[in-house]
Design a protein around this motif. Structure first.
Motif, PDB file in Angstrom:
ATOM      1  N   GLU A   1      20.809  20.718  61.779  1.00 24.17           N
ATOM      2  CA  GLU A   1      20.435  19.464  62.397  1.00 24.17           C
ATOM      3  C   GLU A   1      19.114  18.920  61.855  1.00 24.17           C
ATOM      4  N   ALA A   2      18.182  19.823  61.613  1.00 22.63           N
ATOM      5  CA  ALA A   2      16.854  19.385  61.162  1.00 22.63           C
ATOM      6  C   ALA A   2      16.909  18.710  59.803  1.00 22.63           C
ATOM      7  N   GLN A   3      17.948  19.014  59.027  1.00 22.67           N
ATOM      8  CA  GLN A   3      18.014  18.447  57.683  1.00 22.67           C
ATOM      9  C   GLN A   3      18.834  17.157  57.630  1.00 22.67           C
ATOM     10  N   ARG A   4      19.505  16.839  58.725  1.00 21.91           N
ATOM     11  CA  ARG A   4      20.384  15.663  58.694  1.00 21.91           C
ATOM     12  C   ARG A   4      19.639  14.352  58.445  1.00 21.91           C
ATOM     13  N   PRO A   5      18.438  14.157  59.054  1.00 23.36           N
ATOM     14  CA  PRO A   5      17.749  12.882  58.780  1.00 23.36           C
ATOM     15  C   PRO A   5      17.499  12.646  57.290  1.00 23.36           C
ATOM     16  N   ALA A   6      17.197  13.736  56.561  1.00 23.09           N
ATOM     17  CA  ALA A   6      16.948  13.571  55.122  1.00 23.09           C
ATOM     18  C   ALA A   6      18.223  13.126  54.415  1.00 23.09           C
ATOM     19  N   VAL A   7      19.355  13.686  54.830  1.00 23.02           N
ATOM     20  CA  VAL A   7      20.636  13.305  54.223  1.00 23.02           C
ATOM     21  C   VAL A   7      20.902  11.819  54.482  1.00 23.02           C
TER      22      VAL A   7
ATOM     23  N   ASN B   1      20.041  19.332  47.471  1.00 26.95           N
ATOM     24  CA  ASN B   1      20.019  20.758  47.149  1.00 26.95           C
ATOM     25  C   ASN B   1      19.423  21.002  45.774  1.00 26.95           C
ATOM     26  N   GLY B   2      19.708  20.077  44.842  1.00 33.46           N
ATOM     27  CA  GLY B   2      19.203  20.246  43.486  1.00 33.46           C
ATOM     28  C   GLY B   2      17.745  19.868  43.338  1.00 33.46           C
ATOM     29  N   ASN B   3      17.156  19.274  44.381  1.00 29.19           N
ATOM     30  CA  ASN B   3      15.766  18.825  44.287  1.00 29.19           C
ATOM     31  C   ASN B   3      14.918  19.363  45.432  1.00 29.19           C
ATOM     32  N   ALA B   4      15.251  20.538  45.858  1.00 32.53           N
ATOM     33  CA  ALA B   4      14.457  21.265  46.859  1.00 32.53           C
ATOM     34  C   ALA B   4      14.250  20.447  48.129  1.00 32.53           C
ATOM     35  N   TRP B   5      15.229  19.570  48.453  1.00 31.05           N
ATOM     36  CA  TRP B   5      15.178  18.758  49.673  1.00 31.05           C
ATOM     37  C   TRP B   5      13.949  17.843  49.733  1.00 31.05           C
TER      38      TRP B   5
ATOM     39  N   ALA C   1      14.480   9.996  42.607  1.00 30.20           N
ATOM     40  CA  ALA C   1      14.163   9.822  41.188  1.00 30.20           C
ATOM     41  C   ALA C   1      15.281  10.414  40.331  1.00 30.20           C
ATOM     42  N   ASN C   2      15.747  11.564  40.729  1.00 30.54           N
ATOM     43  CA  ASN C   2      16.847  12.219  40.018  1.00 30.54           C
ATOM     44  C   ASN C   2      18.108  11.345  40.046  1.00 30.54           C
TER      45      ASN C   2
END
Lengths: 166, 628
Positions: free
Chosen positions: B572-578, B597-601, B608-609
């Motif tokens: 849940e804590a990572q959902r806002p970033a998604v 996942n490829g950019n350390a979140w 940029a990637n």
């Protein structure tokens, strides 16, 4: 601070004074925003200023008609909508300086229609901003005497401060 | 404060003498003012399609109509083929009385004149000439031409029904004889085609060059028994008239003048108006309300210099004539920038010790919240205060949903009523009667206004970025402008405001000084408006148009079910970033997850990637276009 504070007004404001000030503010705001929004903005807007005029655009200062030119020449096209304005004759000045404040919205460039595809409908960029603008209008002592019946004096913008506020 | 005006000596009265000569104005000393030369300003910007409305040659009212362009009534009318108006369709209508001209442009013969034949089906409301027989139009044309003096550009439409042409042919006239707005419209339309001796052609060939400048400058419609509706088409066909007499008609109320009111964008060149002999004026004068009549008239007719032959007292500006065709207009580049030349800057304070400003505000605003009566000391007997409610919902706040925001539960409880009832002086809306009473002068009057307003709380100790202050010296004093927000009682909702003060040093022996004020307030104007976030003045670059990466996070409710299921696999804590990356890249949840996942979140790294590789991504990497 001003070295010489204005003398207390000895002549009270009359209803006629207030009406004239109101009409002037009404006419001025229409003239000003029509000029700003027009394609000939660059030639029209500086006419309303004098070399002593002080302007501030969102915290950046400019001086006089040349400052107006440098301020607006690279400004995107605009469309202003006046939603509210008010005007006070300033006590102790004769003919009175007029303090005019305007609240409204301004659309720049193409507005929301110019946003790229993929722009979210929740993205506020491109949509109209709320602006707040304050003008000090003062009589031009160097202007030739009024040539038209009923004309009291010619005024110009001595101070102009704008911010986007919404 | 204002001295009374002295009429300018020698106000020339070309138009007026024409009117007088025609017996149109009473023989009084002042009169229709002459107009500034050269004329012809605003022709192109006021460009109107001059498609002449329908003229049914056959009188059959059939769906295909032959339209006659009356844009010129002169014989020397020549239309170069290269300048064919874009809205002209080449006519090959069956039954139309067209004559093929060598230019292959269809023409119609009328009155011995040749007119280009146009085909169109205009909206019904514009069919001014529809249903008028050729003969009727000829009579009207004869009448209008007879009544026009090209030397003075004066069109005398006085007492139309008494004219011998009208009587002889039994034409229905507007006003007393029962004619409607349309009969009046026919006359105005024909008048709009009148030209002065010298025919000016617009130099702007991108426009239809056959448009001639509107030339009638003075119109008298006296003694016709007109009511408001007869003026319906006056601005449509004669938008540039300078002098207008409506003397001795039957205009009863201000509503009757809406069709010509400058406040509604009509007749914006009008300098003189005569309303004498109409109930709208005379009823007011008979009840001693002549001043009110003048006030209301001048409010509606903003450009007037003479009203009922009296000069209008006014302040002038170096009027910006927004008219690219004016001879004096300097060719300047039109605004075309797509970016702002300057960033949003921080507070601008110049010519004054910033402590003066902050001392004043940090005393004034808390006292305004809790001890309003004590603020009387900060004003002089001549000081002015007013407030204005701008009740328009701000566009960006609406998009951000600030009015119904879970974190701002009190916003829906806010009401404008106490502000409107308390005497809002929004001059854009206010009727004239309240203009003086809503301007408060002197401490006691100002305090009286204050205590009638809702209780406020300006949280100066909270986030300083919630307020913006600009201050600099002007002639009359120190200008201080504050933008910010306050909480309004009893709803506890948040309002935004702008407040502008003119301050002057408090005299040594003044009441203000004795009560601890270094400055006195000369003027205090306060705008109260709907809440907008203070990030409006956050310093930094300003955007003209959106860029995709300014999109807000995607609302999960708008995700398709499969994407939602995928999102639910993420802690849940990572959902806002998604959701943020989905919004700013338009990637769908699957690809956004891969990218994070490829950019350390790290969102900025991920973005940029994404920008490096986005051209290589397949279409199904992205959210559907309309999802938000």
């Amino acid at each position: 601070m001003s070295a010489n504070p204005p003398a207390p007004a000895t002549v009270p404001l009359t209803t006629a004074d207030i009406e004239i000030a109101t009409r002037a503010a009404d006419a001025f705001t229409r003239i000003y925003y029509a000029a700003y929004d027009s394609t000939s903005r660059l030639s029209e807007l500086p006419k309303l200023y004098r070399p002593s005029s002080a302007l501030v655009w969102n915290g950046t200062p400019f001086q006089g008609p040349e400052g107006v030119v440098s301020m607006v020449q690279s400004m995107p096209p605009t469309k202003h909508e006046i939603q509210s304005f008010d005007c006070h004759p300033i006590p102790g000045t004769s003919p009175p300086s007029l303090l005019v404040i305007v609240s409204g919205s301004v659309t720049h460039g193409l507005g929301a229609a110019g946003n790229p595809s993929g722009t979210s409908s929740k993205n506020k960029e491109g949509h109209p901003r709320v602006f707040s603008q304050t003008f000090m209008l003062v009589p031009d002592s160097e202007a030739p005497p009024p040539s038209k019946a009923g004309e009291l004096a010619k005024y110009f913008v001595s101070a102009d401060a704008l911010r986007f506020v919404g | 404060m204002f001295s009374s005006p002295t009429p300018a000596p020698g106000a020339r009265t070309i138009a007026a003498s024409a009117l007088r000569g025609a017996g149109l104005t009473a023989d009084r000393d002042t009169t229709m003012r002459d107009v500034e030369r050269p004329t012809g300003r605003k022709a192109a910007s006021k460009h109107r399609s001059h498609r002449v409305r329908v003229y049914d040659l056959n009188g059959t009212g059939s769906s295909s109509r032959m339209v006659i362009d009356l844009s010129s009534l002169s014989l020397d009318y020549l239309k170069p083929t290269a300048y064919e108006p874009h809205d002209v369709a080449r006519s090959s209508l069956p039954g139309s009385q067209t004559v093929q001209h060598p230019t292959s442009f269809p023409y119609v013969e009328l009155q011995g004149y040749r007119f280009p034949a146009l085909v169109e089906t205009p909206p019904a409301s514009s069919r001014i000439l529809a249903g008028k027989s050729t003969r009727t139009l000829e009579h009207w044309t004869e009448f209008v031409k007879k009544r026009y003096d090209p030397q003075t550009k004066c069109l005398n439409l006085d007492s139309i029904q008494d004219d011998e042409i009208i009587r002889k042919h039994g034409l229905q006239t507007p006003g007393k004889a029962g004619g409607t707005a349309r009969e009046a419209g026919v006359i105005f339309k024909l008048a709009s085609k009148l030209k002065p001796p010298v025919c000016l052609i617009s130099l702007h060939v991108s426009f239809d060059p056959t448009i001639v400048f509107y030339k009638v400058e003075t119109v008298s419609l006296a003694n016709n028994g007109l009511i408001g509706q007869h003026l319906t088409y006056l601005d449509k066909y004669l938008p540039r008239i300078v002098n207008l007499s409506l003397q001795n008609n039957n205009l009863r109320g201000w509503k009757d003048l809406e069709f010509i009111s400058g406040r509604r964008g009509k007749l914006l060149k009008l300098r003189e108006l005569v309303l004498m002999g109409n109930p709208v004026r005379e009823n007011e004068y008979q009840t001693g309300n002549g001043d009110r009549f003048k006030r209301e008239a001048l409010r509606r007719f903003l450009t007037l210099e003479l009203l009922d032959q009296e000069p209008v007292t006014k302040i002038a500006f170096d009027v910006a004539q927004v008219d690219p065709t004016a001879p004096t207009a300097v060719a300047v580049p039109a605004p075309s920038a797509t970016t702002f030349p300057f960033k949003m800057g921080p507070s601008f304070i110049d010519g004054v010790d910033p402590a003066v400003v902050s001392n004043f505000l940090s005393r004034f605003l808390p006292m305004f919240d809790t001890q309003r009566p004590q603020l009387a000391d900060a004003y002089t007997p001549a000081s002015t205060f007013s407030f204005s409610a701008n009740t328009t919902i701000p566009s960006r706040a609406r998009i951000e949903g600030l009015h119904h925001h879970p974190q701002l539960p009190n916003q829906p409880k806010l009401s404008w009523k106490p502000w409107i009832d308390g005497g809002s002086r929004n001059l854009q809306r206010l009727s004239n009667d309240k203009i003086a009473s809503a301007l408060h002068v002197g401490g006691p009057d100002i305090i009286q206004a204050f205590v009638n307003l809702p209780v406020t709380k300006h949280d100066l100790l909270g986030a300083p970025e919630n307020f913006s202050v600009d201050a600099f010296l002007t002639g009359p004093g120190l200008l201080v402008i504050v933008h910010g927000q306050f909480i309004e009682a009893p709803s506890q909702g948040i309002r935004s405001f702008d407040r502008t003060f003119i301050l002057a040093p408090a005299p040594e022996d003044s009441r203000a000084r004795a009560n601890g004020w270094d400055v006195v307030i000369l003027s205090d104007q306060w705008t109260i408006r709907g809440f907008s976030k203070p990030d409006a003045w956050k310093t930094g670059p300003l955007l003209v148009q959106a860029t995709i990466d300014t999109n807000p996070p995607v609302n999960p409710r708008h995700l398709p079910a499969d994407q939602m299921a995928l999102l639910n696999t993420v802690p849940e804590a990572q959902r806002p970033a998604v959701l943020e990356l989905c919004g700013r890249s338009r990637l769908n949840v699957k690809y956004a997850l891969d990218c994070l996942n490829g950019n350390a979140w790290d969102i900025e790294r991920a973005l940029a990637n994404f920008n490096e590789v986005k051209a290589t991504l397949p279409p199904d990497a992205f959210l559907r276009p309309m999802a938000s």
